[in-house]
Design a protein around this motif. Structure first.
Motif, PDB file in Angstrom:
ATOM      1  N   LEU A  89       6.131  -9.485  -9.510  1.00  0.00           N
ATOM      2  CA  LEU A  89       5.509  -8.205  -9.828  1.00  0.00           C
ATOM      3  C   LEU A  89       5.988  -7.184  -8.810  1.00  0.00           C
ATOM      4  CD1 LEU A  89       3.591 -10.333 -11.192  1.00  0.00           C
ATOM      5  CD2 LEU A  89       1.704  -8.773 -10.673  1.00  0.00           C
ATOM      6  N   LEU A  90       6.320  -5.984  -9.274  1.00  0.00           N
ATOM      7  CA  LEU A  90       6.746  -4.952  -8.323  1.00  0.00           C
ATOM      8  C   LEU A  90       6.348  -3.570  -8.815  1.00  0.00           C
ATOM      9  CD1 LEU A  90       9.505  -3.294  -9.418  1.00  0.00           C
ATOM     10  CD2 LEU A  90      10.571  -5.478  -8.886  1.00  0.00           C
ATOM     11  N   HIS A  91       6.330  -2.644  -7.871  1.00  0.00           N
ATOM     12  CA  HIS A  91       6.110  -1.233  -8.186  1.00  0.00           C
ATOM     13  C   HIS A  91       6.986  -0.357  -7.294  1.00  0.00           C
ATOM     14  CE1 HIS A  91       3.852  -0.261  -4.542  1.00  0.00           C
ATOM     15  NE2 HIS A  91       3.049  -1.283  -4.748  1.00  0.00           N
ATOM     16  N   THR A  92       7.176   0.874  -7.716  1.00  0.00           N
ATOM     17  CA  THR A  92       7.960   1.847  -6.939  1.00  0.00           C
ATOM     18  C   THR A  92       7.081   3.014  -6.509  1.00  0.00           C
ATOM     19  OG1 THR A  92       8.685   2.833  -9.045  1.00  0.00           O
ATOM     20  CG2 THR A  92      10.167   1.242  -7.994  1.00  0.00           C
ATOM     21  N   CYS A  93       5.854   2.706  -6.132  1.00  0.00           N
ATOM     22  CA  CYS A  93       4.901   3.722  -5.673  1.00  0.00           C
ATOM     23  C   CYS A  93       5.040   3.930  -4.171  1.00  0.00           C
ATOM     24  CB  CYS A  93       3.482   3.290  -6.026  1.00  0.00           C
ATOM     25  SG  CYS A  93       3.214   3.115  -7.797  1.00  0.00           S
ATOM     26  N   PRO A  94       4.509   5.038  -3.630  1.00  0.00           N
ATOM     27  CA  PRO A  94       4.688   5.345  -2.209  1.00  0.00           C
ATOM     28  C   PRO A  94       4.086   4.290  -1.291  1.00  0.00           C
ATOM     29  CG  PRO A  94       3.880   7.269  -3.396  1.00  0.00           C
ATOM     30  CD  PRO A  94       3.779   6.117  -4.330  1.00  0.00           C
ATOM     31  N   HIS A  95       4.738   4.103  -0.155  1.00  0.00           N
ATOM     32  CA  HIS A  95       4.180   3.285   0.913  1.00  0.00           C
ATOM     33  C   HIS A  95       2.870   3.911   1.387  1.00  0.00           C
ATOM     34  CE1 HIS A  95       3.823   1.539   4.970  1.00  0.00           C
ATOM     35  NE2 HIS A  95       4.601   0.564   4.533  1.00  0.00           N
ATOM     36  N   PRO A  96       1.871   3.108   1.771  1.00  0.00           N
ATOM     37  CA  PRO A  96       0.580   3.682   2.168  1.00  0.00           C
ATOM     38  C   PRO A  96       0.642   4.607   3.382  1.00  0.00           C
ATOM     39  CG  PRO A  96       0.676   1.328   2.645  1.00  0.00           C
ATOM     40  CD  PRO A  96       1.847   1.636   1.782  1.00  0.00           C
ATOM     41  N   LEU A  97       1.692   4.516   4.203  1.00  0.00           N
ATOM     42  CA  LEU A  97       1.816   5.401   5.358  1.00  0.00           C
ATOM     43  C   LEU A  97       2.738   6.582   5.097  1.00  0.00           C
ATOM     44  CD1 LEU A  97       2.045   2.802   8.294  1.00  0.00           C
ATOM     45  CD2 LEU A  97       0.028   3.962   7.370  1.00  0.00           C
ATOM     46  N   ASN A  98       3.157   6.766   3.860  1.00  0.00           N
ATOM     47  CA  ASN A  98       4.051   7.878   3.536  1.00  0.00           C
ATOM     48  C   ASN A  98       3.278   9.194   3.560  1.00  0.00           C
ATOM     49  OD1 ASN A  98       5.798   9.757   2.182  1.00  0.00           O
ATOM     50  ND2 ASN A  98       6.899   8.023   1.307  1.00  0.00           N
ATOM     51  N   ASN A  99       3.722  10.122   4.394  1.00  0.00           N
ATOM     52  CA  ASN A  99       3.072  11.427   4.515  1.00  0.00           C
ATOM     53  C   ASN A  99       3.999  12.561   4.087  1.00  0.00           C
ATOM     54  OD1 ASN A  99       0.455  10.696   5.595  1.00  0.00           O
ATOM     55  ND2 ASN A  99       1.511  10.140   7.489  1.00  0.00           N
ATOM     56  N   ILE A 127      14.308   1.108 -12.401  1.00  0.00           N
ATOM     57  CA  ILE A 127      12.862   1.307 -12.378  1.00  0.00           C
ATOM     58  C   ILE A 127      12.595   2.694 -11.800  1.00  0.00           C
ATOM     59  CG2 ILE A 127      10.649   0.379 -11.649  1.00  0.00           C
ATOM     60  CD1 ILE A 127      12.268  -1.576 -13.332  1.00  0.00           C
ATOM     61  N   PRO A 128      12.059   3.630 -12.579  1.00  0.00           N
ATOM     62  CA  PRO A 128      11.803   4.973 -12.050  1.00  0.00           C
ATOM     63  C   PRO A 128      10.754   4.952 -10.945  1.00  0.00           C
ATOM     64  CG  PRO A 128      11.669   4.906 -14.463  1.00  0.00           C
ATOM     65  CD  PRO A 128      11.665   3.497 -13.988  1.00  0.00           C
ATOM     66  N   GLY A 129      10.661   6.033 -10.201  1.00  0.00           N
ATOM     67  CA  GLY A 129       9.583   6.172  -9.232  1.00  0.00           C
ATOM     68  C   GLY A 129       8.233   6.189  -9.929  1.00  0.00           C
ATOM     69  N   ALA A 130       7.186   5.766  -9.202  1.00  0.00           N
ATOM     70  CA  ALA A 130       5.814   5.743  -9.729  1.00  0.00           C
ATOM     71  C   ALA A 130       5.668   4.798 -10.912  1.00  0.00           C
ATOM     72  CB  ALA A 130       5.349   7.148 -10.116  1.00  0.00           C
ATOM     73  N   SER A 131       6.445   3.705 -10.901  1.00  0.00           N
ATOM     74  CA  SER A 131       6.439   2.770 -12.026  1.00  0.00           C
ATOM     75  C   SER A 131       6.125   1.354 -11.552  1.00  0.00           C
ATOM     76  CB  SER A 131       7.791   2.792 -12.739  1.00  0.00           C
ATOM     77  OG  SER A 131       8.074   4.068 -13.265  1.00  0.00           O
ATOM     78  N   HIS A 132       5.962   0.453 -12.516  1.00  0.00           N
ATOM     79  CA  HIS A 132       5.706  -0.950 -12.190  1.00  0.00           C
ATOM     80  C   HIS A 132       6.411  -1.822 -13.214  1.00  0.00           C
ATOM     81  CE1 HIS A 132       2.531  -0.378 -15.246  1.00  0.00           C
ATOM     82  NE2 HIS A 132       2.151   0.668 -14.520  1.00  0.00           N
TER      83      HIS A 132
END
Length: 238
Positions: free
Chosen positions: A182-192, A10-15
């Motif tokens: 269901l899953l995604h590979t999007c950033p964690h909400p605290l990722n800076n 699953i690439p990054g920024a994917s679902h």
């Protein structure tokens, strides 16, 4: 790849989503390090039954998830057990990134203009997958964030440990009932991070070993024994 073994990246920024059968084992591997996998569970036979983060934590007297912990539905049943874990910490309290957060931190990019270099967010990624099963915003639950660890200071402020998950880190889920994942590979909400993090994961699906009376997860907490009993009753009634 055989009929009893499926793998995909699953690439990054994917679902992604899949109905996973009882007795299947899902191995998730952080390929490059720094991954975040947002994940939700639903009962495919009754989509009103879904993952319950508060019950999962309070029932097992924990703030973090690791090997031995079970992932509970709001009906007191066990969707899945964590049977292997190389990290020792996965969080389930911070929820998803959203479009406003991602735009403020890394700028707005969409798939129509930027294709695979877009900046997807976790909330919208889940909405896309939910829609495939007739679900929507009202059906969104608090999600897992596998591979992610948070720390708190004396004032209760939370920060993400950006060095927590190394390349090759793994977590294995054994499904104790049929589950819509269901899953995604999007950033964690605290990722800076300075730039939008594209963090792919590998997924391997194989048959799990049978669950016996001395199973580690089943006996990890007394509450888990009750959860497995609830599952047994559920399957008897199907």
């Amino acid at each position: 790849m055989s009929m009893t073994h499926y793998n995909t990246e699953i690439p990054g920024a994917s679902h992604w989503s899949l109905r996973v059968r009882k007795g299947v084992q899902m191995r998730l591997t952080d390929i490059n390090g720094g991954a975040n996998v947002g994940m939700l569970f639903y009962n495919p036979e009754n989509l009103l039954e879904r993952y319950n983060a508060p019950d999962t934590l309070k029932g097992q007297h924990t703030f973090k998830l690791s090997k031995g912990n079970c992932l509970y539905s709001d009906m007191g049943r066990v969707f899945a057990s964590i049977v292997e874990d190389s990290l020792g910490w996965h969080e389930t309290v911070c929820g998803n990134s959203n479009a406003e957060q991602v735009k403020a931190r890394w700028g707005q990019r969409d798939y129509q203009h930027d294709r695979n270099d877009w900046h997807q967010n976790g909330y919208d990624a889940f909405l896309v997958e939910l829609a495939k099963y007739g679900l929507g915003r009202a059906d969104m639950a608090a999600n897992l964030n596998l591979f992610s660890k948070i720390a708190t200071d004396d004032d209760g402020n939370m920060t993400l440990d950006g060095q927590h998950s190394k390349p090759g880190s793994e977590v294995v889920l054994r499904f104790e009932m049929d589950t819509l994942v269901l899953l995604h590979t999007c950033p964690h909400p605290l990722n800076n991070a300075a730039s939008y993090p594209y963090t792919p994961v590998q997924i391997d699906l194989t048959p799990a070993d049978p669950v016996d009376d001395d199973d580690y997860c089943r006996n990890f907490r007394p509450e888990n024994q009750r959860g497995f009993m609830n599952n047994a009753l559920y399957h008897l009634g199907k």
